[in-house]
Every structure is written in structure tokens, then in C-alpha cells.
Design a protein around this motif. Sequence first.
Motif, PDB file in Angstrom:
ATOM      1  N   THR A  19       0.843  -1.189   0.000  1.00 17.15           N
ATOM      2  CA  THR A  19       0.000   0.000   0.000  1.00 17.15           C
ATOM      3  C   THR A  19       0.882   1.245   0.000  1.00 17.15           C
ATOM      4  O   THR A  19       1.995   1.231   0.520  1.00 17.15           O
ATOM      5  CB  THR A  19      -0.924   0.048   1.232  1.00 17.15           C
ATOM      6  OG1 THR A  19      -0.118   0.023   2.417  1.00 17.15           O
ATOM      7  CG2 THR A  19      -1.892  -1.111   1.254  1.00 17.15           C
ATOM      8  N   ALA A  20       0.341   2.300  -0.589  1.00 17.27           N
ATOM      9  CA  ALA A  20       0.956   3.628  -0.541  1.00 17.27           C
ATOM     10  C   ALA A  20      -0.156   4.559  -0.078  1.00 17.27           C
ATOM     11  O   ALA A  20      -1.094   4.825  -0.824  1.00 17.27           O
ATOM     12  CB  ALA A  20       1.490   4.041  -1.900  1.00 17.27           C
ATOM     13  N   GLU A  21      -0.066   5.014   1.156  1.00 19.77           N
ATOM     14  CA  GLU A  21      -1.164   5.762   1.757  1.00 19.77           C
ATOM     15  C   GLU A  21      -0.745   7.165   2.158  1.00 19.77           C
ATOM     16  O   GLU A  21       0.308   7.360   2.736  1.00 19.77           O
ATOM     17  CB  GLU A  21      -1.684   5.036   2.991  1.00 19.77           C
ATOM     18  CG  GLU A  21      -2.155   3.619   2.711  1.00 19.77           C
ATOM     19  CD  GLU A  21      -2.731   2.951   3.932  1.00 19.77           C
ATOM     20  OE1 GLU A  21      -3.700   3.479   4.510  1.00 19.77           O
ATOM     21  OE2 GLU A  21      -2.181   1.902   4.324  1.00 19.77           O
ATOM     22  N   SER A  22      -1.628   8.090   1.856  1.00 22.58           N
ATOM     23  CA  SER A  22      -1.426   9.465   2.288  1.00 22.58           C
ATOM     24  C   SER A  22      -2.471   9.808   3.337  1.00 22.58           C
ATOM     25  O   SER A  22      -2.230   9.648   4.530  1.00 22.58           O
ATOM     26  CB  SER A  22      -1.465  10.420   1.101  1.00 22.58           C
ATOM     27  OG  SER A  22      -1.109  11.728   1.512  1.00 22.58           O
ATOM     28  N   CYS A  23      -3.674  10.200   2.943  1.00 19.80           N
ATOM     29  CA  CYS A  23      -4.670  10.675   3.911  1.00 19.80           C
ATOM     30  C   CYS A  23      -5.107   9.611   4.912  1.00 19.80           C
ATOM     31  O   CYS A  23      -5.571   9.949   6.002  1.00 19.80           O
ATOM     32  CB  CYS A  23      -5.874  11.286   3.204  1.00 19.80           C
ATOM     33  SG  CYS A  23      -6.855  10.125   2.243  1.00 19.80           S
ATOM     34  N   THR A  24      -4.954   8.342   4.593  1.00 18.38           N
ATOM     35  CA  THR A  24      -5.329   7.282   5.530  1.00 18.38           C
ATOM     36  C   THR A  24      -4.205   6.933   6.499  1.00 18.38           C
ATOM     37  O   THR A  24      -4.441   6.227   7.480  1.00 18.38           O
ATOM     38  CB  THR A  24      -5.778   6.016   4.777  1.00 18.38           C
ATOM     39  OG1 THR A  24      -4.812   5.714   3.768  1.00 18.38           O
ATOM     40  CG2 THR A  24      -7.148   6.197   4.160  1.00 18.38           C
ATOM     41  N   GLY A  25      -3.015   7.403   6.252  1.00 20.00           N
ATOM     42  CA  GLY A  25      -1.916   7.242   7.202  1.00 20.00           C
ATOM     43  C   GLY A  25      -1.614   5.821   7.641  1.00 20.00           C
ATOM     44  O   GLY A  25      -1.164   5.601   8.764  1.00 20.00           O
ATOM     45  N   GLY A  26      -1.864   4.846   6.808  1.00 24.49           N
ATOM     46  CA  GLY A  26      -1.554   3.457   7.154  1.00 24.49           C
ATOM     47  C   GLY A  26      -2.761   2.629   7.564  1.00 24.49           C
ATOM     48  O   GLY A  26      -2.617   1.466   7.951  1.00 24.49           O
ATOM     49  N   MET A  27      -3.954   3.188   7.463  1.00 23.16           N
ATOM     50  CA  MET A  27      -5.154   2.471   7.906  1.00 23.16           C
ATOM     51  C   MET A  27      -5.474   1.244   7.052  1.00 23.16           C
ATOM     52  O   MET A  27      -6.003   0.259   7.566  1.00 23.16           O
ATOM     53  CB  MET A  27      -6.350   3.419   7.946  1.00 23.16           C
ATOM     54  CG  MET A  27      -6.252   4.465   9.031  1.00 23.16           C
ATOM     55  SD  MET A  27      -7.571   5.718   8.974  1.00 23.16           S
ATOM     56  CE  MET A  27      -9.004   4.743   9.424  1.00 23.16           C
ATOM     57  N   VAL A  28      -5.146   1.288   5.767  1.00 23.27           N
ATOM     58  CA  VAL A  28      -5.405   0.120   4.913  1.00 23.27           C
ATOM     59  C   VAL A  28      -4.457  -1.011   5.314  1.00 23.27           C
ATOM     60  O   VAL A  28      -4.877  -2.154   5.488  1.00 23.27           O
ATOM     61  CB  VAL A  28      -5.277   0.466   3.419  1.00 23.27           C
ATOM     62  CG1 VAL A  28      -5.477  -0.766   2.551  1.00 23.27           C
ATOM     63  CG2 VAL A  28      -6.274   1.554   3.049  1.00 23.27           C
ATOM     64  N   GLY A  29      -3.200  -0.683   5.491  1.00 19.69           N
ATOM     65  CA  GLY A  29      -2.250  -1.690   5.963  1.00 19.69           C
ATOM     66  C   GLY A  29      -2.646  -2.236   7.331  1.00 19.69           C
ATOM     67  O   GLY A  29      -2.548  -3.437   7.575  1.00 19.69           O
ATOM     68  N   ALA A  30      -3.121  -1.364   8.195  1.00 17.85           N
ATOM     69  CA  ALA A  30      -3.562  -1.803   9.524  1.00 17.85           C
ATOM     70  C   ALA A  30      -4.761  -2.732   9.423  1.00 17.85           C
ATOM     71  O   ALA A  30      -4.836  -3.739  10.135  1.00 17.85           O
ATOM     72  CB  ALA A  30      -3.894  -0.589  10.393  1.00 17.85           C
ATOM     73  N   ALA A  31      -5.711  -2.424   8.525  1.00 23.40           N
ATOM     74  CA  ALA A  31      -6.886  -3.284   8.355  1.00 23.40           C
ATOM     75  C   ALA A  31      -6.476  -4.669   7.859  1.00 23.40           C
ATOM     76  O   ALA A  31      -7.010  -5.686   8.318  1.00 23.40           O
ATOM     77  CB  ALA A  31      -7.874  -2.642   7.381  1.00 23.40           C
ATOM     78  N   LEU A  32      -5.520  -4.715   6.956  1.00 21.78           N
ATOM     79  CA  LEU A  32      -5.057  -6.009   6.446  1.00 21.78           C
ATOM     80  C   LEU A  32      -4.292  -6.788   7.509  1.00 21.78           C
ATOM     81  O   LEU A  32      -4.493  -7.995   7.669  1.00 21.78           O
ATOM     82  CB  LEU A  32      -4.196  -5.807   5.195  1.00 21.78           C
ATOM     83  CG  LEU A  32      -4.950  -5.320   3.957  1.00 21.78           C
ATOM     84  CD1 LEU A  32      -3.980  -4.897   2.862  1.00 21.78           C
ATOM     85  CD2 LEU A  32      -5.913  -6.389   3.446  1.00 21.78           C
ATOM     86  N   THR A  33      -3.426  -6.118   8.241  1.00 22.50           N
ATOM     87  CA  THR A  33      -2.602  -6.824   9.231  1.00 22.50           C
ATOM     88  C   THR A  33      -3.358  -7.120  10.527  1.00 22.50           C
ATOM     89  O   THR A  33      -2.846  -7.842  11.379  1.00 22.50           O
ATOM     90  CB  THR A  33      -1.309  -6.048   9.545  1.00 22.50           C
ATOM     91  OG1 THR A  33      -1.642  -4.744  10.030  1.00 22.50           O
ATOM     92  CG2 THR A  33      -0.435  -5.945   8.304  1.00 22.50           C
ATOM     93  N   GLU A  34      -4.576  -6.607  10.649  1.00 18.53           N
ATOM     94  CA  GLU A  34      -5.436  -6.970  11.785  1.00 18.53           C
ATOM     95  C   GLU A  34      -5.863  -8.434  11.678  1.00 18.53           C
ATOM     96  O   GLU A  34      -6.194  -9.074  12.664  1.00 18.53           O
ATOM     97  CB  GLU A  34      -6.670  -6.047  11.808  1.00 18.53           C
ATOM     98  CG  GLU A  34      -7.620  -6.280  12.949  1.00 18.53           C
ATOM     99  CD  GLU A  34      -7.046  -5.895  14.303  1.00 18.53           C
ATOM    100  OE1 GLU A  34      -7.518  -6.468  15.311  1.00 18.53           O
ATOM    101  OE2 GLU A  34      -6.144  -5.046  14.364  1.00 18.53           O
ATOM    102  N   ILE A  35      -5.820  -8.974  10.478  1.00 14.00           N
ATOM    103  CA  ILE A  35      -6.240 -10.352  10.218  1.00 14.00           C
ATOM    104  C   ILE A  35      -5.040 -11.281  10.433  1.00 14.00           C
ATOM    105  O   ILE A  35      -3.978 -11.087   9.826  1.00 14.00           O
ATOM    106  CB  ILE A  35      -6.759 -10.512   8.763  1.00 14.00           C
ATOM    107  CG1 ILE A  35      -7.778  -9.439   8.413  1.00 14.00           C
ATOM    108  CG2 ILE A  35      -7.293 -11.914   8.538  1.00 14.00           C
ATOM    109  CD1 ILE A  35      -9.014  -9.388   9.257  1.00 14.00           C
ATOM    110  N   ALA A  36      -5.220 -12.257  11.292  1.00 15.15           N
ATOM    111  CA  ALA A  36      -4.146 -13.216  11.577  1.00 15.15           C
ATOM    112  C   ALA A  36      -3.722 -13.925  10.296  1.00 15.15           C
ATOM    113  O   ALA A  36      -4.563 -14.292   9.473  1.00 15.15           O
ATOM    114  CB  ALA A  36      -4.616 -14.239  12.607  1.00 15.15           C
ATOM    115  N   GLY A  37      -2.437 -14.091  10.118  1.00 20.84           N
ATOM    116  CA  GLY A  37      -1.899 -14.781   8.953  1.00 20.84           C
ATOM    117  C   GLY A  37      -1.705 -13.897   7.734  1.00 20.84           C
ATOM    118  O   GLY A  37      -1.341 -14.381   6.669  1.00 20.84           O
ATOM    119  N   SER A  38      -1.920 -12.606   7.871  1.00 21.67           N
ATOM    120  CA  SER A  38      -1.824 -11.697   6.728  1.00 21.67           C
ATOM    121  C   SER A  38      -0.411 -11.563   6.181  1.00 21.67           C
ATOM    122  O   SER A  38      -0.232 -11.134   5.041  1.00 21.67           O
ATOM    123  CB  SER A  38      -2.354 -10.312   7.109  1.00 21.67           C
ATOM    124  OG  SER A  38      -1.586  -9.770   8.174  1.00 21.67           O
ATOM    125  N   SER A  39       0.582 -11.981   6.947  1.00 21.86           N
ATOM    126  CA  SER A  39       1.971 -11.777   6.517  1.00 21.86           C
ATOM    127  C   SER A  39       2.342 -12.575   5.273  1.00 21.86           C
ATOM    128  O   SER A  39       3.317 -12.260   4.606  1.00 21.86           O
ATOM    129  CB  SER A  39       2.941 -12.103   7.653  1.00 21.86           C
ATOM    130  OG  SER A  39       2.806 -13.469   8.023  1.00 21.86           O
TER     131      SER A  39
END
Length: 160
Positions: free
Chosen positions: A22-42
Motif C-alpha cells: 500500500t501507498a497511503e497518504s490521507c489514511t496514514g496506514g489504515m489500509v495496511g492496519a486493516a489487512l494486518t489486523e487479520i491473523a496470517g496476513s503476513s
Amino acid sequence: MTEDLATRVLATARVRGWHIATAESCTGGMVGAALTEIAGSSDVFDRGYVTYSNAAKTEMIGVPPELIARHGAVSEEVARAMAEGARAASGVELAIAITGVAGPGASEAKPEGLVWFAAATAAGTDAERHDFGPLGRARVRFESTRAALALALRALLAPV
């Protein structure tokens, strides 16, 4: 709803054997956070670039400064360059970019709630504009996260 979308994005990427950045500006990492909230996302989520400033967009993912100067950071052109730059820098199959005005501090040309999204894959880069309106900073960022996840899912489901 965000968790369900993130789960579907990760599951679909796994089936395709794709990795996401992801490349995030106004969301400041929220998309990455939503994905990594899910176990096994790595096994799918590779990295996230929080490119809040124009300098970060240029230094981290190669967005040309003249492109930002010509079109502004909140534009289709910059969203596309962010997605393509993140994909190139990370080597993933799918990169999602978000740049917008969460508010306050909007202008007539770029009002609060205006957000550009882009998804870059080997097949090309798609961009879309959302006008969420003056929902308030937190709500614009939340809606932007959901829209980015939905765009990621559409990109993952598209024929290669």
C-alpha cells in the motif's frame, strides 16, 4: 465491514498467489492496519508506505516532484504514480494507493472528502475518484479505507 473486506482481499490474494503493498497518504496506514489486523496476513501483505508528505511520495516511491507540482498531491495522476511506484519499489503483484483531503483545510478545487485511489498490477493501473463530502476527518479516512479495500478486491478478481 472493513474486517470482512480485508479478509476477502487476503483470501483472494492467497488463491492468486499475489502479494500486496500500500501507498497511503490521507489514511496514514489504515489500509495496511486493516489487512494486518487479520491473523496470517503476513503471507500476502508485504509492506505499506505511509507517504503523507510530498517529499515522502517522491523519496519513498518515486513520484516525480514535477507531477505533484503540476497536478497537486490529490489527483488521479499522483494516485497512479503512487500505486505504480509502490509496486515497482516492492516487487508485489498489487499495489493500492490513496491520496485525498480528509479535512479540514480543503479548497474549492479540492474539497473535503475528495479522495483518489489507484490499483497497479501487471495488467495496468486503474484509478477512481470518490467524493465522500464533508463527513469529518475520521469518517473520510474510514470510508477511504473501505474504498481502497474494495478496489483491491476488484483488482484481485479481474482477469489477468
